[in-house]
Structure formats: C-alpha cells, structure tokens
Write a protein that holds these residues in place. Sequence first.
Motif, PDB file in Angstrom:
ATOM      1  N   GLN A  48      -4.804 -17.338 -19.356  1.00 45.01           N
ATOM      2  CA  GLN A  48      -6.341 -17.210 -19.818  1.00 45.01           C
ATOM      3  C   GLN A  48      -7.136 -16.675 -18.622  1.00 45.01           C
ATOM      4  N   VAL A  49      -7.994 -15.761 -18.875  1.00 42.73           N
ATOM      5  CA  VAL A  49      -9.064 -15.119 -17.946  1.00 42.73           C
ATOM      6  C   VAL A  49     -10.518 -15.503 -18.679  1.00 42.73           C
ATOM      7  N   THR A  50     -11.166 -16.039 -17.869  1.00 39.24           N
ATOM      8  CA  THR A  50     -12.561 -16.221 -18.139  1.00 39.24           C
ATOM      9  C   THR A  50     -13.659 -15.809 -17.510  1.00 39.24           C
ATOM     10  N   VAL A  51     -14.671 -15.141 -17.826  1.00 42.53           N
ATOM     11  CA  VAL A  51     -15.538 -14.261 -16.922  1.00 42.53           C
ATOM     12  C   VAL A  51     -16.891 -14.841 -17.357  1.00 42.53           C
ATOM     13  N   SER A  52     -17.585 -15.471 -16.643  1.00 44.08           N
ATOM     14  CA  SER A  52     -18.923 -15.913 -17.242  1.00 44.08           C
ATOM     15  C   SER A  52     -19.971 -14.998 -16.511  1.00 44.08           C
ATOM     16  N   SER A  53     -21.182 -15.316 -17.198  1.00 47.42           N
ATOM     17  CA  SER A  53     -22.299 -14.193 -16.766  1.00 47.42           C
ATOM     18  C   SER A  53     -23.160 -14.837 -15.820  1.00 47.42           C
TER      19      SER A  53
ATOM     20  N   VAL B  79       7.149 -14.360 -17.221  1.00 45.68           N
ATOM     21  CA  VAL B  79       6.208 -15.635 -16.938  1.00 45.68           C
ATOM     22  C   VAL B  79       4.901 -14.835 -16.357  1.00 45.68           C
ATOM     23  N   GLU B  80       3.803 -14.969 -16.749  1.00 46.80           N
ATOM     24  CA  GLU B  80       2.586 -14.517 -16.333  1.00 46.80           C
ATOM     25  C   GLU B  80       1.854 -15.644 -15.274  1.00 46.80           C
ATOM     26  N   SER B  81       1.060 -15.525 -14.379  1.00 42.37           N
ATOM     27  CA  SER B  81       0.385 -16.391 -13.449  1.00 42.37           C
ATOM     28  C   SER B  81      -0.797 -15.576 -13.074  1.00 42.37           C
ATOM     29  N   GLY B  82      -1.869 -16.203 -12.446  1.00 42.10           N
ATOM     30  CA  GLY B  82      -2.917 -15.763 -11.922  1.00 42.10           C
ATOM     31  C   GLY B  82      -4.195 -15.713 -12.610  1.00 42.10           C
ATOM     32  N   GLY B  83      -4.269 -16.226 -13.968  1.00 38.55           N
ATOM     33  CA  GLY B  83      -5.371 -16.249 -14.461  1.00 38.55           C
ATOM     34  C   GLY B  83      -6.557 -17.311 -14.166  1.00 38.55           C
ATOM     35  N   GLY B  84      -7.542 -17.448 -14.730  1.00 38.53           N
ATOM     36  CA  GLY B  84      -8.614 -18.281 -14.065  1.00 38.53           C
ATOM     37  C   GLY B  84      -9.931 -17.895 -14.567  1.00 38.53           C
ATOM     38  N   SER B  85     -10.957 -18.647 -13.970  1.00 40.03           N
ATOM     39  CA  SER B  85     -12.324 -18.503 -14.381  1.00 40.03           C
ATOM     40  C   SER B  85     -12.976 -17.847 -13.027  1.00 40.03           C
ATOM     41  N   VAL B  86     -13.792 -16.788 -13.387  1.00 41.90           N
ATOM     42  CA  VAL B  86     -14.644 -16.115 -12.297  1.00 41.90           C
ATOM     43  C   VAL B  86     -16.064 -15.614 -12.898  1.00 41.90           C
ATOM     44  N   GLN B  87     -16.722 -15.298 -12.076  1.00 41.91           N
ATOM     45  CA  GLN B  87     -18.126 -14.969 -12.245  1.00 41.91           C
ATOM     46  C   GLN B  87     -18.003 -13.422 -12.541  1.00 41.91           C
ATOM     47  N   ALA B  88     -18.929 -13.018 -13.547  1.00 39.22           N
ATOM     48  CA  ALA B  88     -19.203 -11.419 -13.461  1.00 39.22           C
ATOM     49  C   ALA B  88     -19.197 -10.822 -12.241  1.00 39.22           C
ATOM     50  N   GLY B  89     -18.460  -9.688 -12.021  1.00 40.38           N
ATOM     51  CA  GLY B  89     -18.593  -8.843 -10.768  1.00 40.38           C
ATOM     52  C   GLY B  89     -17.434  -9.406  -9.842  1.00 40.38           C
ATOM     53  N   GLY B  90     -16.640 -10.522 -10.289  1.00 40.42           N
ATOM     54  CA  GLY B  90     -15.720 -10.874  -9.395  1.00 40.42           C
ATOM     55  C   GLY B  90     -14.565 -10.078  -9.708  1.00 40.42           C
ATOM     56  N   SER B  91     -13.332 -10.661  -8.952  1.00 40.59           N
ATOM     57  CA  SER B  91     -12.029 -10.012  -9.172  1.00 40.59           C
ATOM     58  C   SER B  91     -10.863 -11.040  -9.320  1.00 40.59           C
ATOM     59  N   LEU B  92      -9.665 -10.600  -9.983  1.00 46.57           N
ATOM     60  CA  LEU B  92      -8.506 -11.619 -10.152  1.00 46.57           C
ATOM     61  C   LEU B  92      -7.423 -10.465 -10.036  1.00 46.57           C
ATOM     62  N   THR B  93      -6.401 -11.294  -9.778  1.00 43.82           N
ATOM     63  CA  THR B  93      -5.111 -10.522  -9.968  1.00 43.82           C
ATOM     64  C   THR B  93      -4.091 -11.275 -10.777  1.00 43.82           C
ATOM     65  N   LEU B  94      -3.409 -10.779 -11.801  1.00 41.60           N
ATOM     66  CA  LEU B  94      -2.484 -11.355 -12.388  1.00 41.60           C
ATOM     67  C   LEU B  94      -1.039 -10.978 -12.072  1.00 41.60           C
ATOM     68  N   SER B  95      -0.263 -11.583 -12.089  1.00 39.72           N
ATOM     69  CA  SER B  95       1.145 -11.476 -12.039  1.00 39.72           C
ATOM     70  C   SER B  95       2.006 -11.591 -13.209  1.00 39.72           C
ATOM     71  N   CYS B  96       3.119 -10.831 -13.161  1.00 41.01           N
ATOM     72  CA  CYS B  96       4.205 -11.085 -14.506  1.00 41.01           C
ATOM     73  C   CYS B  96       5.581 -11.101 -13.714  1.00 41.01           C
ATOM     74  N   ALA B  97       6.205 -12.286 -13.654  1.00 41.03           N
ATOM     75  CA  ALA B  97       7.615 -12.060 -13.164  1.00 41.03           C
ATOM     76  C   ALA B  97       8.579 -12.027 -14.365  1.00 41.03           C
ATOM     77  N   ALA B  98       9.436 -10.955 -14.291  1.00 44.46           N
ATOM     78  CA  ALA B  98      10.363 -10.482 -15.145  1.00 44.46           C
ATOM     79  C   ALA B  98      11.879 -10.937 -14.885  1.00 44.46           C
ATOM     80  N   SER B  99      12.771 -11.386 -15.666  1.00 42.15           N
ATOM     81  CA  SER B  99      13.991 -11.484 -15.583  1.00 42.15           C
ATOM     82  C   SER B  99      14.699 -11.070 -16.808  1.00 42.15           C
ATOM     83  N   GLY B 100      16.056 -10.644 -16.663  1.00 42.88           N
ATOM     84  CA  GLY B 100      17.002 -10.292 -17.974  1.00 42.88           C
ATOM     85  C   GLY B 100      17.168  -8.774 -17.662  1.00 42.88           C
ATOM     86  N   ALA B 101      17.580  -8.292 -18.852  1.00 43.45           N
ATOM     87  CA  ALA B 101      18.373  -6.954 -18.677  1.00 43.45           C
ATOM     88  C   ALA B 101      17.141  -5.828 -18.178  1.00 43.45           C
ATOM     89  N   THR B 102      17.607  -5.012 -16.927  1.00 45.47           N
ATOM     90  CA  THR B 102      16.599  -4.057 -16.646  1.00 45.47           C
ATOM     91  C   THR B 102      16.339  -3.057 -17.614  1.00 45.47           C
TER      92      THR B 102
END
Length: 127
Positions: free
Chosen positions: A122-127, A5-28
């Motif tokens: 979704q990650v969207t980067v605007s100029s 399950v991913e999370s953390g996407g969004g919209s940001v201006q060019a030069g900005g930062s984002l951190t995505l996360s992925c939570a895993a479950s099931g067989a290691t």
Amino acid sequence: QVQLVESGGGSVQAGGSLTLSCAASGATSQRGCMGWFRQVPGKEREGVARINRDGATTVYADSVKGRFTISQDNAKNTIFLRMNTLRPEDTAMYYCAARAYFCYSALASRSSTFPYWGQGTQVTVSS
C-alpha cells in the motif's frame, strides 16, 4: 512458476518520495517483462511501469512519466519503482507482476496479460 514479493510501501506527504521493491523467484524464462500496477477500490488495475529483462525497454503510464522510474537488478532478481513528487492521486495498492514475453507498449502489456502477481504493497499520499 514465479513468486513475487513486494516491499517498500508506506505513507508519505505530497511531494515526497518512496521506492518500492519486488523480489522475484522461479523460472527466469517466465520473467521476460516485469512491471508495476496499481489499484484503488472500485477501479480497474492500472499499469504504472514495465521493464524488459534486458533493460532495453521501459513503458510508463502518462500520469507518472517524469516522476517514477522503474529499474532492475538482475543479479538480485529484483525490480524497483522509484516514485518522486508523489501526489494524493498516486494513493493505491501497488502490485508487482511478471510475464514471459517482452513489453513494448502500454496497450500490449495490460494487467490481463500478466499471469504472475505479488500480494501488493500500500502507498498512501496525503495532501
């Protein structure tokens, strides 16, 4: 089976930062290598970064080297993608993926070699 399950996407201006996360479950045993891929409509899914469960090896696409960092918290079964200095061309749907065996190169860890996938964020980067 592995669930991602991913999370953390969004919209940001060019030069900005984002951190995505992925939570895993099931067989290691099925999560020897986990990674981030991205896709824009009409194009093939592109590998962004991968990390092995032991943390000893990371693989990055040339286009993101020096800007993106993949990391993991094994205690929380979560991987992260820190994205700095974002560019409009980074705009895409980002997917988390997992496979049983380790990753050592981009060529040997293409999207087709990963059986487990999240729904994407979704990650969207605007100029």
